[in-house]
Write an enzyme that holds these catalytic residues in place. Sequence first.
Site, PDB file in Angstrom:
ATOM      1  N   ASP A  41       2.325   1.994   3.419  1.00  0.00           N
ATOM      2  CA  ASP A  41       3.240   1.037   4.077  1.00  0.00           C
ATOM      3  C   ASP A  41       4.672   1.394   3.763  1.00  0.00           C
ATOM      4  O   ASP A  41       5.551   1.271   4.601  1.00  0.00           O
ATOM      5  CB  ASP A  41       3.130  -0.410   3.538  1.00  0.00           C
ATOM      6  CG  ASP A  41       1.736  -0.924   3.425  1.00  0.00           C
ATOM      7  OD1 ASP A  41       0.911  -0.527   4.247  1.00  0.00           O
ATOM      8  OD2 ASP A  41       1.494  -1.726   2.506  1.00  0.00           O
ATOM      9  N   HIS A  78       0.888  -1.165   0.000  1.00  0.00           N
ATOM     10  CA  HIS A  78       0.000   0.000   0.000  1.00  0.00           C
ATOM     11  C   HIS A  78       0.931   1.221   0.000  1.00  0.00           C
ATOM     12  O   HIS A  78       2.016   1.159   0.581  1.00  0.00           O
ATOM     13  CB  HIS A  78      -0.831   0.130   1.267  1.00  0.00           C
ATOM     14  CG  HIS A  78      -1.755  -1.008   1.569  1.00  0.00           C
ATOM     15  ND1 HIS A  78      -1.335  -2.177   2.126  1.00  0.00           N
ATOM     16  CD2 HIS A  78      -3.104  -1.123   1.437  1.00  0.00           C
ATOM     17  CE1 HIS A  78      -2.374  -2.974   2.317  1.00  0.00           C
ATOM     18  NE2 HIS A  78      -3.464  -2.368   1.900  1.00  0.00           N
TER      19      HIS A  78
HETATM   20  C1  XLS Z   1      -7.596  -6.525   4.361  1.00  0.00           C
HETATM   21  C2  XLS Z   1      -7.149  -6.802   3.023  1.00  0.00           C
HETATM   22  C3  XLS Z   1      -5.986  -5.950   2.572  1.00  0.00           C
HETATM   23  C4  XLS Z   1      -5.818  -6.003   1.089  1.00  0.00           C
HETATM   24  C5  XLS Z   1      -5.009  -4.911   0.522  1.00  0.00           C
HETATM   25  O1  XLS Z   1      -8.322  -7.279   4.974  1.00  0.00           O
HETATM   26  O2  XLS Z   1      -6.849  -8.157   2.920  1.00  0.00           O
HETATM   27  O3  XLS Z   1      -4.804  -6.327   3.227  1.00  0.00           O
HETATM   28  O4  XLS Z   1      -5.295  -7.217   0.686  1.00  0.00           O
HETATM   29  O5  XLS Z   1      -5.564  -3.673   0.780  1.00  0.00           O
END
Ligand code: XLS
Length: 436
Positions: free
Chosen positions: A103, A100
Amino acid sequence: MAYFPDVPKIAYEGPQSKNPLAFRYYNPDEQIEGRSMRDLFRFAVAYWHTFRGTGSDPFGPGTMSRPWDDGSDSVDNALKRVEVAFEFIEKLGAPFYCFHDRDVAPEGRTLAESNKNFDVIAKSLKEHQQKSGIKLLWGTANLFSNPRFMHGAATSCNADVFAYAAAQVKKAIEVTHELGGENYVFWGGREGYQNLYNTDMKRELDHLAKFMHMAVDHAKKIGFTGQFLFEPKPKEPTKHQYDFDAAACCNFLRGYGLWDHVKLNIETNHATLAGHTMMHELAYSSIQGKLGSIDANTGDLLLGWDTDQFPTDIYLTTQCMLVILEQGGLQPGGVNFDAKVRRESFEPIDLFHAHVGAMDAFARGAKIAAAIRKDGVLKKFVQDRYSSYDSGIGQKIEEGTVGFAELEAYMLEKGEISPNKSGRQEYLENVVNLYL
Ligand code: XLS
Ligand code: NI
Ligand code: NI
């Protein structure tokens, strides 16, 4: 500088090995159904869990020991994390990673500052990608952590929040493009609602679709040809997420003219939260031609939330690989470990154990699935089970050459159905166990 000085490059040592830092099944060059394991799985490390996970839970702060991390949200700290991440991914031998925007790079005081931070980190990510050959499987944007997204992002009641989210996704797609990312993921962070007394569901869904169309348009404009992916999740953080499950997502994409532009990223823990198995969600997406990529994790069936654990269950990985092999792989998608080590597993070495075990679980599942497929046992059974549609009246039904009147005439003449046959579920479960 080495951040994992005691960890060598993880090697394949074969099933007899007892070395916890070696692969027993994942052998990147070994072929499964005509493709190397490297290309079949396209394993990816999730930046958020592996390099940003703190181990905090609602009852207490983080527990993770990450000696390289000064705990700040500074650009310098973020740059150091890039070094750590690439050393980790290289030693692990995963060909991809996913992130993301927030991150990898710290959010600034303004959008402009956030974009600047992101550019600085992206430059370093690109250099590290070039040096190591590690690639970006997908990028995405965090549209849920900042309090401005309290009502959602694209589905927020506040148009400024929609605009802010659009700006953030624009930038995230651009950076993903710059880094050669092969996909871009939408997960609807807070795209859902808690209570219909305060919610215009129709307007929110329309806005979500508009947002995704804008993303598709922008990608076209900048020449990003990566695959867009929509990630189903039924609840958490909102009570009703609009991306509930694969079927709901397919309905949304079809209904809003997004069908040709977006596939699905299916996550195990989300499947089970929706009351489905992972195999169901994978098979449903695949028959729709929409299975694009997977978030390989697992939940805990005794807990009702997204625990995001590393997958170690061979039954689960076998079932995943039965579907993935059937559709000929996931490319340009892959197998991303959207999983975090437990709060009690706080040492850096736990990150290696987790990923090595999960990659091995998938490799083993793939080998088992390939053996089942080679013998054709399940396929043959299913074909036989539906063989009444291969000729006679069944064939006419499938071809659409008969209607209710013809079927009534057929049944009046025949009088009674040809006898049903057993579904043999227990026998088939035993057959699958023969391969484990
Ligand atoms: C959250 C999601 C997230 C997505 C990416 O529950 O799994 O991590 O994979 O935004
Ligand atoms: Ni996910
Ligand atoms: Ni999740």
